[in-house]
Design a protein around this motif. Structure first.
Motif, PDB file in Angstrom:
ATOM      1  N   ALA A 204      10.111  68.470  24.966  1.00  0.00           N
ATOM      2  CA  ALA A 204       9.341  68.627  23.734  1.00  0.00           C
ATOM      3  C   ALA A 204       7.973  67.973  23.861  1.00  0.00           C
ATOM      4  CB  ALA A 204      10.098  67.998  22.566  1.00  0.00           C
ATOM      5  N   GLN A 205       7.029  68.479  23.073  1.00  0.00           N
ATOM      6  CA  GLN A 205       5.704  67.881  23.046  1.00  0.00           C
ATOM      7  C   GLN A 205       5.803  66.455  22.516  1.00  0.00           C
ATOM      8  OE1 GLN A 205       2.890  70.162  20.826  1.00  0.00           O
ATOM      9  NE2 GLN A 205       1.187  68.753  21.156  1.00  0.00           N
ATOM     10  N   THR A 206       5.035  65.549  23.103  1.00  0.00           N
ATOM     11  CA  THR A 206       5.135  64.137  22.745  1.00  0.00           C
ATOM     12  C   THR A 206       4.811  63.907  21.270  1.00  0.00           C
ATOM     13  OG1 THR A 206       4.521  63.457  24.983  1.00  0.00           O
ATOM     14  CG2 THR A 206       4.273  61.819  23.227  1.00  0.00           C
ATOM     15  N   ASN A 207       5.715  63.206  20.602  1.00  0.00           N
ATOM     16  CA  ASN A 207       5.520  62.780  19.220  1.00  0.00           C
ATOM     17  C   ASN A 207       5.754  61.277  19.192  1.00  0.00           C
ATOM     18  OD1 ASN A 207       6.226  61.993  16.450  1.00  0.00           O
ATOM     19  ND2 ASN A 207       6.154  64.188  16.000  1.00  0.00           N
ATOM     20  N   LEU A 208       4.697  60.503  19.025  1.00  0.00           N
ATOM     21  CA  LEU A 208       4.781  59.054  19.170  1.00  0.00           C
ATOM     22  C   LEU A 208       5.728  58.411  18.152  1.00  0.00           C
ATOM     23  CD1 LEU A 208       1.042  58.183  19.909  1.00  0.00           C
ATOM     24  CD2 LEU A 208       2.923  58.448  21.521  1.00  0.00           C
ATOM     25  N   LYS A 209       5.723  58.916  16.926  1.00  0.00           N
ATOM     26  CA  LYS A 209       6.606  58.343  15.907  1.00  0.00           C
ATOM     27  C   LYS A 209       8.069  58.562  16.259  1.00  0.00           C
ATOM     28  CE  LYS A 209       3.425  58.745  11.980  1.00  0.00           C
ATOM     29  NZ  LYS A 209       3.229  59.279  10.605  1.00  0.00           N
ATOM     30  N   LEU A 210       8.407  59.790  16.614  1.00  0.00           N
ATOM     31  CA  LEU A 210       9.796  60.098  16.946  1.00  0.00           C
ATOM     32  C   LEU A 210      10.218  59.403  18.231  1.00  0.00           C
ATOM     33  CD1 LEU A 210       9.924  63.912  16.048  1.00  0.00           C
ATOM     34  CD2 LEU A 210      10.383  61.924  14.593  1.00  0.00           C
ATOM     35  N   GLU A 211       9.300  59.310  19.171  1.00  0.00           N
ATOM     36  CA  GLU A 211       9.607  58.651  20.445  1.00  0.00           C
ATOM     37  C   GLU A 211       9.934  57.179  20.227  1.00  0.00           C
ATOM     38  OE1 GLU A 211       7.179  58.096  24.540  1.00  0.00           O
ATOM     39  OE2 GLU A 211       7.403  60.146  23.804  1.00  0.00           O
ATOM     40  N   ALA A 212       9.199  56.531  19.315  1.00  0.00           N
ATOM     41  CA  ALA A 212       9.464  55.123  19.023  1.00  0.00           C
ATOM     42  C   ALA A 212      10.853  54.943  18.422  1.00  0.00           C
ATOM     43  CB  ALA A 212       8.400  54.577  18.074  1.00  0.00           C
ATOM     44  N   LEU A 213      11.254  55.862  17.559  1.00  0.00           N
ATOM     45  CA  LEU A 213      12.562  55.761  16.925  1.00  0.00           C
ATOM     46  C   LEU A 213      13.704  55.995  17.910  1.00  0.00           C
ATOM     47  CD1 LEU A 213      11.949  57.537  13.497  1.00  0.00           C
ATOM     48  CD2 LEU A 213      12.236  55.087  13.921  1.00  0.00           C
TER      49      LEU A 213
END
Length: 440
Positions: free
Chosen positions: A235-244
């Motif tokens: 998936a395309q990088t999503n910083l908020k979701l990646e942190a979670l």
């Protein structure tokens, strides 16, 4: 016009000069040098932070790591040439850890450019405060002088204000001071009730919080999206979701701020539903009503200052003084933090001391600001107690470090580096002592 400009500049220079004259008492301590010589503290009473008290015990450390703990007569130096420091009659403690603090990112609340807590947005799990931490904060020297050597830095705004960082209180900049870049993600769970002023009864009343379902719904969607994101490696990088996703992978602890019993159960149940097991709770007296639930789920509790008066007429006078002791006796692992005026953060060790006055064992009280916070932050393998192999971050006091009347640091080390304990207050003391001595 030229004369006006000239006089304006001249006035500014004179004002600046007058300000600079008064800065001699506000000079910050020098940054400590790396440990060059192995050090052995001999003759002190060592409070290890894990419940033990070792009389007449030596503590040795080299290159920032504790290498010896025991009787000096039993020391097998193994080729290490220690520098001996006699601390007979004094007490040795692990460095204290201040949890959940905005010190270093907020200097003066009313001056926006000294306040790095003002990020826009309520859901910012990817926001790390480490990059904004100011090592020249005037709050740091007084903390060190009272034995606080580490801070968990986190914003105080938003539903998910960000990811906290563990900072040591020594270094030229945040890059030198950072101990753990990403430690915990904080979640400010909404209250199901809101208060309002009722003119007819001249009192504060409660009513359902109309935003409660909206915010909890947004949290449900955000965490569900993060769970799906975790399963989509392309998936395309999503910083908020990646942190979670760090929460799901047990790389971070989730610190939930909530006090009412109903919301405590709902928030922890919410986190558990997403497979999050590493959870800590920032709560007050409301936690007493759900102790069995907290024990069942092995949730440690971070309590506010014991220096607090009852909020309501029906609360006991010692509701806050005795709260840590009550929770600890019920089997809850308790830590402490500071809330309120930042300058009063220096009282952290004395919050623990107050709990001793209200029945807690002194070494258990010490854990609330050393080993227990270290466990919450995932750094207890390095900090929180004095043991061979751990980081040499400790201090020496002439008296009881939890007693406001006798705590008096003589030496302190962060990662084996001996730090300067003098700050503005100590310099002012010397300055005015000299002045009054001259007048005698």
């Amino acid at each position: 016009m030229k004369n006006k400009t000239f006089y304006t500049i001249l006035t500014m220079i004179l004002i600046l000069s007058s300000l600079l004259e008064g800065l001699d008492a506000q000079i910050l301590p020098m940054v400590a040098k790396e440990q060059e010589t192995p050090i052995l503290l001999v003759g002190g009473t060592v409070h290890t932070g894990d419940g033990r008290v070792l009389e007449d015990t030596a503590v040795g450390f080299d290159k920032g790591t504790i290498t010896f703990l025991g009787k000096a007569s039993d020391l097998d130096a193994n080729g290490i040439d220690y520098k001996i420091i006699d601390i007979t009659g004094q007490q040795v403690y692990p460095g204290f850890i201040l949890l959940n603090s905005i010190i270093g990112i907020n200097e003066i609340s009313g001056v926006p450019h000294t306040n790095d807590t003002l990020e826009e947005g309520d859901y910012l799990p990817n926001l790390q405060t480490v990059y904004a931490f100011d090592m020249t904060s005037t709050f740091l020297p007084p903390l060190r002088f009272n034995g606080v050597l580490y801070i968990e830095s986190i914003r105080s705004r938003g539903v998910i204000p960000g990811t906290s960082s563990v900072m040591s209180l020594d270094g030229w900049n945040w890059e030198e001071a950072v101990f753990k870049r990403a430690a915990a993600i904080h979640l400010d769970w909404p209250s199901a009730l809101s208060s309002y002023y009722d003119a007819e009864t001249n009192s504060r009343m409660l009513r359902p919080n109309t935003s409660y379902e909206k915010i909890t719904g947004e949290l449900e969607k955000l965490f569900s999206d993060a769970k799906q994101y975790e399963q989509m490696p392309t998936a395309q990088t999503n910083l908020k979701l990646e942190a979670l996703t760090d929460l799901f992978q047990k790389e971070r602890v989730l610190v939930i701020h909530v006090n009412e019993p109903k919301e405590i159960i709902e928030s922890i149940t919410f986190a558990k539903s997403f497979g999050i097991d590493q959870i800590s709770l920032v709560a007050s007296e409301g936690s007493l009503e759900v102790v069995d639930f907290l024990k069942e789920n092995k949730i440690p509790v971070i309590v506010p200052p014991t220096y607090n008066l009852p909020r309501n007429d029906d609360m006991d006078y010692d509701a806050f003084y005795g709260l840590p002791t009550k929770l600890q006796r019920m089997g809850i692992e308790v830590s402490m933090y500071h809330v309120g005026s930042l300058s009063n953060s220096i009282n952290l060790p004395f919050y623990a001391g107050t709990s001793v006055a209200f029945g807690m064992n002194k070494e258990e009280a010490l854990k609330t600001i050393t080993l227990h916070p270290a466990k919450i932050l995932g750094i207890d393998d390095k900090l929180g107690s004095i043991a061979v192999g751990k980081v040499a971050s400790l201090f020496v006091s002439k008296g009881d470090a939890l007693d406001i009347q006798t705590n008096a640091l003589t030496l302190a080390f962060i990662g084996g580096k001996q730090i300067d304990l003098e700050g503005p207050q100590q310099l002012d003391y010397k300055r005015y002592s000299a002045k009054f001595d001259q007048n005698e």
